[in-house]
Motif scaffolding. Sequence first.
Motif, PDB file in Angstrom:
ATOM      1  N   ASN A  93      25.587  53.569 -32.499  1.00 51.00           N
ATOM      2  CA  ASN A  93      26.105  53.242 -31.207  1.00 51.00           C
ATOM      3  C   ASN A  93      25.986  51.607 -31.072  1.00 51.00           C
ATOM      4  OD1 ASN A  93      26.644  56.032 -30.608  1.00 51.00           O
ATOM      5  ND2 ASN A  93      24.877  56.109 -29.729  1.00 51.00           N
ATOM      6  N   GLY A  94      25.745  50.967 -32.169  1.00 52.08           N
ATOM      7  CA  GLY A  94      25.783  49.562 -32.174  1.00 52.08           C
ATOM      8  C   GLY A  94      24.391  48.938 -31.917  1.00 52.08           C
ATOM      9  N   GLY A  95      23.236  49.706 -31.708  1.00 53.13           N
ATOM     10  CA  GLY A  95      21.963  49.054 -31.876  1.00 53.13           C
ATOM     11  C   GLY A  95      21.622  48.183 -33.180  1.00 53.13           C
ATOM     12  N   MET A  96      20.678  47.392 -33.175  1.00 50.02           N
ATOM     13  CA  MET A  96      20.529  46.691 -34.298  1.00 50.02           C
ATOM     14  C   MET A  96      18.878  46.826 -34.540  1.00 50.02           C
ATOM     15  SD  MET A  96      21.343  42.964 -35.786  1.00 50.02           S
ATOM     16  CE  MET A  96      20.239  42.093 -34.513  1.00 50.02           C
ATOM     17  N   ILE A  97      18.355  47.157 -35.724  1.00 45.36           N
ATOM     18  CA  ILE A  97      16.731  47.383 -35.848  1.00 45.36           C
ATOM     19  C   ILE A  97      16.482  46.201 -36.934  1.00 45.36           C
ATOM     20  CG2 ILE A  97      14.998  48.597 -36.821  1.00 45.36           C
ATOM     21  CD1 ILE A  97      16.494  51.040 -36.104  1.00 45.36           C
ATOM     22  N   VAL A  98      15.534  45.377 -36.669  1.00 47.02           N
ATOM     23  CA  VAL A  98      15.011  44.273 -37.511  1.00 47.02           C
ATOM     24  C   VAL A  98      13.869  44.620 -38.207  1.00 47.02           C
ATOM     25  CG1 VAL A  98      14.369  41.807 -37.693  1.00 47.02           C
ATOM     26  CG2 VAL A  98      16.190  42.460 -36.216  1.00 47.02           C
ATOM     27  N   LEU A  99      13.901  44.845 -39.476  1.00 51.12           N
ATOM     28  CA  LEU A  99      12.674  45.474 -40.376  1.00 51.12           C
ATOM     29  C   LEU A  99      11.756  44.234 -40.853  1.00 51.12           C
ATOM     30  CD1 LEU A  99      14.184  48.613 -41.612  1.00 51.12           C
ATOM     31  CD2 LEU A  99      12.474  48.672 -40.247  1.00 51.12           C
ATOM     32  N   ASP A 100      10.792  44.078 -40.598  1.00 51.20           N
ATOM     33  CA  ASP A 100      10.111  42.690 -41.143  1.00 51.20           C
ATOM     34  C   ASP A 100       8.821  43.293 -41.918  1.00 51.20           C
ATOM     35  OD1 ASP A 100       9.031  40.339 -41.844  1.00 51.20           O
ATOM     36  OD2 ASP A 100       8.895  39.615 -39.824  1.00 51.20           O
ATOM     37  N   PRO A 122      29.329  44.315 -47.000  1.00 46.58           N
ATOM     38  CA  PRO A 122      30.825  44.239 -46.539  1.00 46.58           C
ATOM     39  C   PRO A 122      31.435  45.299 -46.871  1.00 46.58           C
ATOM     40  CG  PRO A 122      30.258  42.244 -47.499  1.00 46.58           C
ATOM     41  CD  PRO A 122      29.259  43.021 -47.672  1.00 46.58           C
ATOM     42  N   GLN A 123      32.226  45.943 -46.006  1.00 43.90           N
ATOM     43  CA  GLN A 123      33.049  47.305 -46.330  1.00 43.90           C
ATOM     44  C   GLN A 123      34.305  46.694 -46.980  1.00 43.90           C
ATOM     45  OE1 GLN A 123      33.625  49.286 -42.664  1.00 43.90           O
ATOM     46  NE2 GLN A 123      31.385  49.642 -42.282  1.00 43.90           N
ATOM     47  N   ARG A 124      34.753  47.637 -47.855  1.00 40.64           N
ATOM     48  CA  ARG A 124      35.989  47.386 -48.569  1.00 40.64           C
ATOM     49  C   ARG A 124      37.106  48.062 -47.694  1.00 40.64           C
ATOM     50  NH1 ARG A 124      34.959  50.201 -54.134  1.00 40.64           N
ATOM     51  NH2 ARG A 124      34.241  51.778 -52.604  1.00 40.64           N
ATOM     52  N   THR A 125      38.300  47.233 -47.357  1.00 42.36           N
ATOM     53  CA  THR A 125      39.174  47.897 -46.461  1.00 42.36           C
ATOM     54  C   THR A 125      40.289  48.466 -47.570  1.00 42.36           C
ATOM     55  OG1 THR A 125      40.576  45.851 -47.044  1.00 42.36           O
ATOM     56  CG2 THR A 125      39.091  45.799 -44.911  1.00 42.36           C
ATOM     57  N   ASP A 126      40.759  49.549 -46.944  1.00 44.32           N
ATOM     58  CA  ASP A 126      41.813  50.339 -47.701  1.00 44.32           C
ATOM     59  C   ASP A 126      43.102  49.451 -47.956  1.00 44.32           C
ATOM     60  OD1 ASP A 126      40.067  52.600 -47.452  1.00 44.32           O
ATOM     61  OD2 ASP A 126      41.131  53.060 -45.467  1.00 44.32           O
ATOM     62  N   GLU A 127      43.559  50.039 -48.808  1.00 44.03           N
ATOM     63  CA  GLU A 127      44.908  49.226 -49.195  1.00 44.03           C
ATOM     64  C   GLU A 127      46.072  49.142 -48.397  1.00 44.03           C
ATOM     65  OE1 GLU A 127      48.445  49.545 -52.987  1.00 44.03           O
ATOM     66  OE2 GLU A 127      46.763  50.889 -52.949  1.00 44.03           O
ATOM     67  N   ASN A 149      31.547  49.067 -34.108  1.00 45.40           N
ATOM     68  CA  ASN A 149      30.226  47.880 -34.048  1.00 45.40           C
ATOM     69  C   ASN A 149      30.722  46.434 -34.226  1.00 45.40           C
ATOM     70  OD1 ASN A 149      28.811  50.024 -33.374  1.00 45.40           O
ATOM     71  ND2 ASN A 149      27.951  50.333 -35.597  1.00 45.40           N
ATOM     72  N   ASP A 150      31.837  46.004 -34.145  1.00 46.82           N
ATOM     73  CA  ASP A 150      32.330  44.680 -34.204  1.00 46.82           C
ATOM     74  C   ASP A 150      31.693  43.922 -35.223  1.00 46.82           C
ATOM     75  OD1 ASP A 150      33.696  42.630 -33.144  1.00 46.82           O
ATOM     76  OD2 ASP A 150      31.999  41.891 -31.685  1.00 46.82           O
ATOM     77  N   GLY A 151      31.633  44.574 -36.367  1.00 50.65           N
ATOM     78  CA  GLY A 151      30.872  44.198 -37.723  1.00 50.65           C
ATOM     79  C   GLY A 151      29.423  43.723 -37.465  1.00 50.65           C
ATOM     80  N   VAL A 152      28.735  44.356 -36.619  1.00 50.45           N
ATOM     81  CA  VAL A 152      27.380  44.078 -36.369  1.00 50.45           C
ATOM     82  C   VAL A 152      26.509  44.950 -37.246  1.00 50.45           C
ATOM     83  CG1 VAL A 152      25.423  43.872 -34.848  1.00 50.45           C
ATOM     84  CG2 VAL A 152      27.614  43.130 -34.163  1.00 50.45           C
ATOM     85  N   SER A 153      25.804  44.229 -38.352  1.00 53.71           N
ATOM     86  CA  SER A 153      25.030  45.344 -39.026  1.00 53.71           C
ATOM     87  C   SER A 153      23.926  46.132 -38.236  1.00 53.71           C
ATOM     88  CB  SER A 153      24.221  44.614 -40.313  1.00 53.71           C
ATOM     89  OG  SER A 153      23.368  45.062 -40.987  1.00 53.71           O
ATOM     90  N   PRO A 154      23.691  47.318 -38.361  1.00 59.42           N
ATOM     91  CA  PRO A 154      22.676  48.100 -37.772  1.00 59.42           C
ATOM     92  C   PRO A 154      21.305  48.026 -38.370  1.00 59.42           C
ATOM     93  CG  PRO A 154      23.916  49.642 -39.093  1.00 59.42           C
ATOM     94  CD  PRO A 154      24.625  48.251 -39.396  1.00 59.42           C
ATOM     95  N   VAL A 155      21.145  47.160 -39.243  1.00 62.70           N
ATOM     96  CA  VAL A 155      19.759  46.869 -39.884  1.00 62.70           C
ATOM     97  C   VAL A 155      19.773  45.775 -40.465  1.00 62.70           C
ATOM     98  CG1 VAL A 155      20.530  48.292 -42.053  1.00 62.70           C
ATOM     99  CG2 VAL A 155      18.164  47.861 -41.361  1.00 62.70           C
ATOM    100  N   ILE A 156      18.742  44.994 -40.427  1.00 59.97           N
ATOM    101  CA  ILE A 156      18.453  43.621 -41.118  1.00 59.97           C
ATOM    102  C   ILE A 156      16.921  43.570 -41.492  1.00 59.97           C
ATOM    103  CG2 ILE A 156      18.029  41.250 -40.830  1.00 59.97           C
ATOM    104  CD1 ILE A 156      20.306  40.930 -38.940  1.00 59.97           C
ATOM    105  N   ILE A 157      16.961  43.653 -43.026  1.00 61.94           N
ATOM    106  CA  ILE A 157      15.509  43.880 -43.570  1.00 61.94           C
ATOM    107  C   ILE A 157      15.078  42.290 -44.153  1.00 61.94           C
ATOM    108  CG2 ILE A 157      14.351  44.968 -45.307  1.00 61.94           C
ATOM    109  CD1 ILE A 157      16.414  47.247 -44.923  1.00 61.94           C
ATOM    110  N   ALA A 168      23.430  39.958 -32.547  1.00 56.14           N
ATOM    111  CA  ALA A 168      23.460  41.309 -32.033  1.00 56.14           C
ATOM    112  C   ALA A 168      24.022  41.609 -30.634  1.00 56.14           C
ATOM    113  CB  ALA A 168      21.887  41.684 -31.864  1.00 56.14           C
ATOM    114  N   LEU A 169      24.328  40.548 -29.844  1.00 53.68           N
ATOM    115  CA  LEU A 169      24.991  40.564 -28.452  1.00 53.68           C
ATOM    116  C   LEU A 169      26.446  40.621 -28.521  1.00 53.68           C
ATOM    117  CD1 LEU A 169      22.475  38.892 -26.135  1.00 53.68           C
ATOM    118  CD2 LEU A 169      22.765  41.336 -26.526  1.00 53.68           C
ATOM    119  N   THR A 170      26.741  39.621 -29.418  1.00 49.97           N
ATOM    120  CA  THR A 170      28.382  39.163 -29.406  1.00 49.97           C
ATOM    121  C   THR A 170      29.196  39.729 -30.746  1.00 49.97           C
ATOM    122  OG1 THR A 170      27.668  37.093 -30.414  1.00 49.97           O
ATOM    123  CG2 THR A 170      27.623  37.030 -27.966  1.00 49.97           C
ATOM    124  N   GLY A 171      28.411  40.116 -31.617  1.00 45.43           N
ATOM    125  CA  GLY A 171      29.144  40.612 -32.957  1.00 45.43           C
ATOM    126  C   GLY A 171      29.813  39.514 -33.726  1.00 45.43           C
TER     127      GLY A 171
END
Length: 943
Positions: A781-788, A852-857, A870-878, A922-925
Amino acid sequence: MLSVGALAFLNPWLLAALAALPALWLLLRATPPSPARISFPGVRLLLGLEDPEKTPHRTPWWLLVLRTLIAAAAILAFAEPVLNPQAEREGDGPVVLVMDGGWASAHDWELRREAALAELDRAERAERPVSFHIIAASVPEDLRLELRPAARWRGAVEAAQPAPFAPQRLGFAGALGAAPGLEDASVVWLTDGLSHGDDGALADALARADGLRMIYPLVPPVALSAPRIEEGELLISAMRTPEDASQTVRIGVFGRGDIGERRLATLEAVFEGGEGVADAAVDLPLELRNQISRFAIISQESAGATALTDESVRRRRVGLTSGASEDGALRLVSNLHYLRAALSETADVVEGGIEDLLQTNPDVMALADVGRLTGPEREALEAWVEAGGMLIRFAGPRLARGADLAAADAASLSESDPLLPVNLRAGGRAVGGAMAWGAPQAIRDFNRESPFFGLTAPREVTVTRQILARLGPDLAEKTWAALEDGTPLVTSSGVGAGRVILFHVTANAEWSSLPLSGLFVDMMGRLVSMSGAGGAGELPDDVEPMRPVALMDGFGRASAAEGDLTPVAAARLKDAPAPDAPPGLYAGAQARVAYNLFAEPVELEAAAPAPLSAVVERLEGRTEQRLAHWLIGFALILLAIDLLAALWLSGRRIRLNPTAAALALAALSPLAALSPLAFAPQAEAQEVEVDLERALIAANNTVLAYVVTGDDQVDRISEAGLRGLSSYLTSRTAIEPVEPMAVNLETDDLSLYPMIYWPITERQPTPSDEASARLNEFMRNGGMIVLDTRDAHLARAGGTGPNAQALRRLVAALDFPPLAYVPQEHVLTRTFYLLDRFPGRHTGGRVWLQAPQRTDEGLDAADALIADPNDGVSPVIIGAADWASAWAVDQNGDFMLPVGRSNGFRQREMAFRFGVNLVMYALTGNYKSDQVHVPALLERLGQ
């Protein structure tokens, strides 16, 4: 049997004893209770006095009622009352009780057992002998009806368990149909409703009996096929009998980790009306996917609803590198093209430099024509192979040149290269060319000791040039494949816990036609599967017998095979499971295979229609209930009360010893347990009030949150770090976060926070399935987790810390997208500040996010942005830089921990700038990236 509505008495003649209750009443009424005895020392002073109180000459009425009830309860119990009695079956001959007892009977086994016991009850009341048969077993040579009293079969029915294979109906059809005495018996068949290849033969054989009743299940079974890989995707298929109604089947994906088996994911297979097969795809990270041990339908437990996995569906990570540059190379002469094509279906292929590939922790490394290695590359490769890695090398001009240089070095003649299985001769051999005498060499059949044994080498696959191995006493042992003249084509040797393999030809088609053939694909598949716990896949008929390692029971539970079981021929495992080969895991010298009930997805076939003479019923279990034991218990309770009343009337005092007092307290303990409920509302109200206040603050403000780890020091630094980052954001940007909040993954609502910082510690408990599900929903649902992991300093030193290992355990059940390193032009590098690195308290660690996601033809970048929820926001950053320690400030605003060595101020400033970019991201995508596509976006929105 006497029936009174829904109540019946099996021994109604005992009810005549109820007529004696009035006589019992009169007898008890005329019998006075025992007089009270009172000891008094001055009894002589009372001699001659008249006692005003007389001993009663009648028993009290309430005691009479109590004793009458005791007698009535006992009489009714011995009359054997039954609630909802089943009607007696017609006939007085023997009863033949038949149960399928196969895998399709497991999902409603308790109902079947109760139905079988009900049939025994009927037969026992009618004094009809019974012969009981479970046909999911080997067919006896001389099958006869074993008629016994119904009560003697009760233990066998209660102890019966379903078998993990289909019932043997064809064999039993002939045996039971020819059994003497069947024509005089009544047959009750508990069928599973499926056709197991018998086409109604058993029903026709049983129809010659005096009567046939067939009891069908209420809910048809659902099964799973063996998992398979199609176009690089792991699929599992659910199967049912085709029906008009749609149905959704939930499939659990289970895997074994450090703490035992756990559920990794839940899939849904959706049947549309009329469909009998529904596929479900497994979308898990590679590390989790390779942990899968079985699939199981959640709502049904049976061997058919369980599918075990082996190495054939585990996907390995293979690193490819070439000694020549691949930029601008023609595809068909590329060193890596044929390797990519051969491995694309069975492995995740990663390309790059040797040191970069080793950081991805590959299972296999393939080096195409790599001659001389640098010192760091050699040391890293040797350490990786000795730790259990598999190195596959291919010959070529560079490797041949390296062999020439080694041959020119006299010292090297006495030393072997650990990264080559054999010592190489200078030059090479060319056959079949214009300047050569011989013809191109074909490949000799693979011997039994080779992992390629069972593969067929086409005669058109030939070799025109190869690099040669020096002769030695162990050359034959190291040779896995050879040419017709005996020269080695593939050699191998063990190095520590790993293995080095050398193809003496190139990975392209310059020296041989092997890369052009399907044999090359099969050979690479065998090698990649060997990098795990043993190979798997297609087994030839002449492979040595396979011994059972783990076997499934009828409920789909796999356990280690016990005892000295007879090995099974490999060719036998190509057929359906049966008593001689139950489903499970089988191992041999070359492979370990998962033997499931269904190798391929097929529609389940409903059983043939019942014969016209048969009576068809639905499975209802054991509906009648015996009441005798309840009445006996009630009579015993009343008897205890009567005993206490008699003691009281006789004037005896009842004293409780410590044991009796303890029993009384135990009886009152349920009431005592309810006492805290009086205080629970107040405590719950306080907790709800606190949670509501936190929710209101988080909903109306920007709040940065961190995960509580249980380590007080780490949690204190996380809070101080987010407090420092919040102050920095307030001073440099328009974002004004309030005080950071701690979140408990097990209890707190995560949807209120845009970003959650999760520091990894070694001793953190693994999140429960519920917490993992909430985390997955938060990311979707658009949240982001930063794993450190906070151990970049260890990675810079050439190792990994325990936190990096704990990360795999903590996120094992999370639905992460494919991850990649942060590219240079990623929006995270320019949301607010322009950055080229992301330091924290440590530097040097890589940062991972969604690939990055591959777009269809036919879908351009603007369309992809509009379609991205999700406006391109990665849900996870490690990462591993320990960012919170770099941001941490105390209540006075002073930094709590040192950063860096020489230029700590600059490093801390860059850490804060990365934190600003992180929160902005995270806030603006992808608002920065969107600026490039404004015209396309406006045009699309206008449409």
